[in-house]
Design a protein around this motif. Sequence first.
Motif, PDB file in Angstrom:
ATOM      1  N   LYS A  11       8.204  12.927  -2.542  1.00 18.14           N
ATOM      2  CA  LYS A  11       7.373  12.215  -3.506  1.00 18.14           C
ATOM      3  C   LYS A  11       6.733  10.995  -2.847  1.00 18.14           C
ATOM      4  CE  LYS A  11       7.371   9.900  -7.933  1.00 18.14           C
ATOM      5  NZ  LYS A  11       8.164   9.239  -8.961  1.00 18.14           N
ATOM      6  N   TYR A  12       7.496  10.319  -1.987  1.00 24.98           N
ATOM      7  CA  TYR A  12       6.994   9.083  -1.401  1.00 24.98           C
ATOM      8  C   TYR A  12       6.413   9.264  -0.001  1.00 24.98           C
ATOM      9  CZ  TYR A  12       8.526   6.418  -5.365  1.00 24.98           C
ATOM     10  OH  TYR A  12       8.635   5.917  -6.637  1.00 24.98           O
ATOM     11  N   PHE A  14       3.590  10.399   0.718  1.00 24.94           N
ATOM     12  CA  PHE A  14       2.202   9.932   0.680  1.00 24.94           C
ATOM     13  C   PHE A  14       2.147   8.415   0.843  1.00 24.94           C
ATOM     14  CE2 PHE A  14      -1.510   8.710  -2.157  1.00 24.94           C
ATOM     15  CZ  PHE A  14      -2.449   8.883  -1.159  1.00 24.94           C
ATOM     16  N   LEU A  15       3.092   7.731   0.215  1.00 26.25           N
ATOM     17  CA  LEU A  15       3.170   6.282   0.385  1.00 26.25           C
ATOM     18  C   LEU A  15       3.447   5.936   1.846  1.00 26.25           C
ATOM     19  CD1 LEU A  15       3.320   3.366  -0.620  1.00 26.25           C
ATOM     20  CD2 LEU A  15       5.702   3.743  -1.198  1.00 26.25           C
ATOM     21  N   GLN A  18       0.362   6.208   3.736  1.00 22.69           N
ATOM     22  CA  GLN A  18      -0.529   5.096   3.408  1.00 22.69           C
ATOM     23  C   GLN A  18      -0.111   3.807   4.106  1.00 22.69           C
ATOM     24  OE1 GLN A  18      -3.335   4.695   1.281  1.00 22.69           O
ATOM     25  NE2 GLN A  18      -3.455   6.886   1.595  1.00 22.69           N
ATOM     26  N   LYS A  29      -7.673  -5.415  13.378  1.00 19.89           N
ATOM     27  CA  LYS A  29      -8.839  -5.839  12.610  1.00 19.89           C
ATOM     28  C   LYS A  29      -9.394  -7.142  13.201  1.00 19.89           C
ATOM     29  CE  LYS A  29     -10.403  -4.933   8.141  1.00 19.89           C
ATOM     30  NZ  LYS A  29     -10.128  -4.224   6.945  1.00 19.89           N
ATOM     31  N   LEU A  97       7.170  -6.698  -3.589  1.00 14.48           N
ATOM     32  CA  LEU A  97       6.970  -5.339  -4.081  1.00 14.48           C
ATOM     33  C   LEU A  97       8.271  -4.742  -4.607  1.00 14.48           C
ATOM     34  CD1 LEU A  97       4.404  -3.766  -4.076  1.00 14.48           C
ATOM     35  CD2 LEU A  97       5.107  -2.658  -1.975  1.00 14.48           C
ATOM     36  N   ILE A 101       8.963  -2.934  -8.535  1.00 15.61           N
ATOM     37  CA  ILE A 101       8.738  -1.522  -8.737  1.00 15.61           C
ATOM     38  C   ILE A 101       9.744  -0.763  -7.888  1.00 15.61           C
ATOM     39  CG2 ILE A 101       7.053  -1.209  -6.858  1.00 15.61           C
ATOM     40  CD1 ILE A 101       5.320   0.247  -8.946  1.00 15.61           C
TER      41      ILE A 101
ATOM     42  N   GLU B 101       4.250  -5.442 -13.216  1.00 19.26           N
ATOM     43  CA  GLU B 101       3.369  -6.406 -12.558  1.00 19.26           C
ATOM     44  C   GLU B 101       2.185  -5.626 -11.997  1.00 19.26           C
ATOM     45  OE1 GLU B 101       3.791 -10.667 -11.512  1.00 19.26           O
ATOM     46  OE2 GLU B 101       5.376  -9.321 -12.125  1.00 19.26           O
ATOM     47  N   GLY B 105       1.531  -4.623  -4.391  1.00 22.33           N
ATOM     48  CA  GLY B 105       1.250  -3.785  -3.248  1.00 22.33           C
ATOM     49  C   GLY B 105      -0.212  -3.708  -2.862  1.00 22.33           C
ATOM     50  N   ASP B 107      -3.217  -4.822  -0.667  1.00 25.73           N
ATOM     51  CA  ASP B 107      -3.322  -5.492   0.615  1.00 25.73           C
ATOM     52  C   ASP B 107      -4.711  -6.096   0.704  1.00 25.73           C
ATOM     53  OD1 ASP B 107      -3.816  -5.968   3.479  1.00 25.73           O
ATOM     54  OD2 ASP B 107      -1.821  -5.102   3.659  1.00 25.73           O
ATOM     55  N   GLU B 109      -6.498  -7.240   2.975  1.00 24.13           N
ATOM     56  CA  GLU B 109      -7.374  -6.898   4.093  1.00 24.13           C
ATOM     57  C   GLU B 109      -8.095  -5.565   3.872  1.00 24.13           C
ATOM     58  OE1 GLU B 109      -8.158  -8.489   6.893  1.00 24.13           O
ATOM     59  OE2 GLU B 109      -6.980 -10.250   6.396  1.00 24.13           O
ATOM     60  N   LEU B 110      -7.497  -4.716   3.049  1.00 27.99           N
ATOM     61  CA  LEU B 110      -8.067  -3.391   2.862  1.00 27.99           C
ATOM     62  C   LEU B 110      -9.172  -3.423   1.815  1.00 27.99           C
ATOM     63  CD1 LEU B 110      -4.885  -1.123   2.821  1.00 27.99           C
ATOM     64  CD2 LEU B 110      -6.396  -1.595   4.727  1.00 27.99           C
ATOM     65  N   GLU B 114      -9.452   1.763  -0.329  1.00 24.62           N
ATOM     66  CA  GLU B 114      -8.175   1.982   0.347  1.00 24.62           C
ATOM     67  C   GLU B 114      -7.012   1.499  -0.513  1.00 24.62           C
ATOM     68  OE1 GLU B 114      -9.717   1.612   4.967  1.00 24.62           O
ATOM     69  OE2 GLU B 114      -9.359  -0.188   3.797  1.00 24.62           O
ATOM     70  N   PHE B 117      -5.725   3.952  -3.150  1.00 26.25           N
ATOM     71  CA  PHE B 117      -4.775   4.943  -2.653  1.00 26.25           C
ATOM     72  C   PHE B 117      -3.434   4.309  -2.307  1.00 26.25           C
ATOM     73  CE2 PHE B 117      -8.757   7.147  -2.342  1.00 26.25           C
ATOM     74  CZ  PHE B 117      -8.401   8.415  -2.763  1.00 26.25           C
ATOM     75  N   LEU B 118      -3.468   3.129  -1.707  1.00 24.85           N
ATOM     76  CA  LEU B 118      -2.213   2.456  -1.361  1.00 24.85           C
ATOM     77  C   LEU B 118      -1.427   2.108  -2.624  1.00 24.85           C
ATOM     78  CD1 LEU B 118      -0.365   1.150   0.732  1.00 24.85           C
ATOM     79  CD2 LEU B 118      -1.701  -0.930   0.535  1.00 24.85           C
ATOM     80  N   ALA B 121      -0.116   5.101  -4.332  1.00 22.56           N
ATOM     81  CA  ALA B 121       1.048   5.636  -3.623  1.00 22.56           C
ATOM     82  C   ALA B 121       2.295   4.824  -3.934  1.00 22.56           C
ATOM     83  CB  ALA B 121       0.787   5.646  -2.118  1.00 22.56           C
ATOM     84  N   VAL B 122       2.117   3.505  -4.032  1.00 19.29           N
ATOM     85  CA  VAL B 122       3.239   2.639  -4.380  1.00 19.29           C
ATOM     86  C   VAL B 122       3.797   3.033  -5.746  1.00 19.29           C
ATOM     87  CG1 VAL B 122       3.810   0.288  -5.105  1.00 19.29           C
ATOM     88  CG2 VAL B 122       2.591   0.655  -2.977  1.00 19.29           C
ATOM     89  N   MET B 123       2.901   3.420  -6.654  1.00 20.77           N
ATOM     90  CA  MET B 123       3.352   3.792  -7.987  1.00 20.77           C
ATOM     91  C   MET B 123       3.856   5.228  -8.037  1.00 20.77           C
ATOM     92  SD  MET B 123       0.675   1.651 -10.225  1.00 20.77           S
ATOM     93  CE  MET B 123       1.863   1.479 -11.477  1.00 20.77           C
ATOM     94  N   GLY B 124       3.835   5.897  -6.898  1.00 20.81           N
ATOM     95  CA  GLY B 124       4.419   7.229  -6.816  1.00 20.81           C
ATOM     96  C   GLY B 124       3.465   8.365  -7.153  1.00 20.81           C
ATOM     97  N   ARG B 127      -1.618  12.236  -3.424  1.00 21.26           N
ATOM     98  CA  ARG B 127      -2.971  12.102  -2.915  1.00 21.26           C
ATOM     99  C   ARG B 127      -3.972  12.908  -3.756  1.00 21.26           C
ATOM    100  NH1 ARG B 127      -5.460  11.473   2.155  1.00 21.26           N
ATOM    101  NH2 ARG B 127      -3.469  11.252   3.172  1.00 21.26           N
ATOM    102  N   LEU B 130      -4.727  11.279  -7.038  1.00 26.07           N
ATOM    103  CA  LEU B 130      -5.582  10.097  -6.922  1.00 26.07           C
ATOM    104  C   LEU B 130      -7.015  10.482  -6.607  1.00 26.07           C
ATOM    105  CD1 LEU B 130      -3.148   7.732  -5.075  1.00 26.07           C
ATOM    106  CD2 LEU B 130      -4.203   7.287  -7.278  1.00 26.07           C
ATOM    107  N   LYS B 152      -9.804  -9.052  -0.527  1.00 21.56           N
ATOM    108  CA  LYS B 152      -9.679 -10.515  -0.402  1.00 21.56           C
ATOM    109  C   LYS B 152     -10.931 -11.233  -0.895  1.00 21.56           C
ATOM    110  CE  LYS B 152     -10.982 -10.396   4.427  1.00 21.56           C
ATOM    111  NZ  LYS B 152     -10.546 -10.500   5.792  1.00 21.56           N
TER     112      LYS B 152
END
Lengths: 267, 259
Positions: A11-12, A14-15, A18, A29, A97, A101, B101, B105, B107, B109-110, B114, B117-118, B121-124, B127, B130, B152
Amino acid sequence: MIKRVWLNFKKYSFLLKQLVARDFKIKYKRSVLGVLWSVLYPVLMMIVMSIVFSNVFKFTTEGVSYLAYLLSGLVMFNYFSEATNLSMSSVVGNFSLLNKIYIPKYIFPLSKCLVTAINFALTLIPLYVVIIIESFSYPDMKLSLLHLVLPYDYICLFMFTLGVGLILSAVTVFVRDMLYIYGIIVLIWTYLTPIMYDITIISNPILQSLMKLNPLYLYINFARQIILHGWMPTPAYFAACGGSALIVLLIGMAVFKMNQDKFIYYV
Amino acid sequence: MIKVDNISMRFNLGIEKNFSMKQFVVDLFSPSKRKEKKKKKVNNEFWALKNVSFEVKRGEVMGFVGTNGAGKSTLLKIVAGVMKPTEGKVSVGGNICPMIELGAGFDSELTARENVFLNGAVMGYSRDFLQSKYDEIVDFAELADFMEVPVKNFSSGMIARLAFSIATIVEPEILIVDEILSVGDAAFQKKSEAKMRSMISGGTTVLYVSHSAASIKALCDRVVWIDHGHVKMIGDAKDVCNEYLRSLGLPVEGEGNGA
């Protein structure tokens, strides 16, 4: 139990992808040379160290290329040191984080070890360039099918690194001092691992055999036997590398699992 | 659907101070203080929740009221799996979408794309899911022109809009909402409230925390009133809310409006 962990991992996953992609994108960067630094950095390090150690301290390695000797050890040790350092602060750094969650917590050190592995793969490019150049003067170093054994060694290095990373990331949650202590530990470890010198210059036989217990020495020496001499490591060597990596990884997983529910109180 | 069985949650408030070398040395030279501290350490234990039990049925909208620090958020974090209770058991039958909240998660800089998707993904989310919902997320957030911009450079309102759109795109079986209706500008607030209502009326089981008694009364079937970590009252939304307001000395709608 194992099935549940596996389903959760799927499940994770994909995370995980990412997170790895994010770290890789952000790493360079705003730098002009970007990802080229991954290749350039070990080369510059190698040049500096070879000047210092072969010219100033007169270190030599008989019959093998000093540059290839240095770089083959350097890329592996750099992988270990960078991945463990990033893993160490990965759980602490993502508290905001974890506090909000549910996410499997091991995903943070794991993603750091993986993103550094991509970087490691890039550093193999200059290593092979050096190998090819040096093989003209050192015939033992010819490229052969033997090099296909190397991924085994690199997987051992990855497992060992992940194990250490898991332990460090868990310990750092409780004792933040680790962030500073570990810098010193890595420094000591750098000098105790024969990266820039040959282990035979250690005259004390007891010390020498103690140094051979260092798993990083095992992995580096495994690679060097193949790269520098064209030897196939003995079965015992295979077992020592795989065994030590597996043991450390299992210890790391156990330490992490036992402590992960307590992380949240140490924010 | 959700069964919270006699859970208690203990925090150790002094946990940060017990681990410093400086304190250790100071204590070394003052034994009396050390003893005092040992005693204090026990007192430093704080029960955020004590013997809390309740059940939520499928499709039910359960509200939670209580003053600041009563333990509402801790309770929801336990249900969401972020924390494990010190004692007791929680069983949850269904996938949870915690909105405790927004924007956890992100970011900076992204780019916004992006981050969709990040954050997803954090919320489970997967792909494929999404990708299929991407346009819907962007539309709802009204940020189509800014998706390639690093977050940002976003205003906090824009970030909140994006986060809300990602969080509510899924149709989870259980939704945990902790006072997030007030994101963005007035127009977006209206839109997000409508979205919340449609999710709630769509048969999702909802755990809803708010300080606004009016919105709780409007949305919830039943309400749990938590006071200092204990369940003070469980029951019909109107009854519990009125009782809660009365305890705070606030006017209750529909009675005593003599003036």
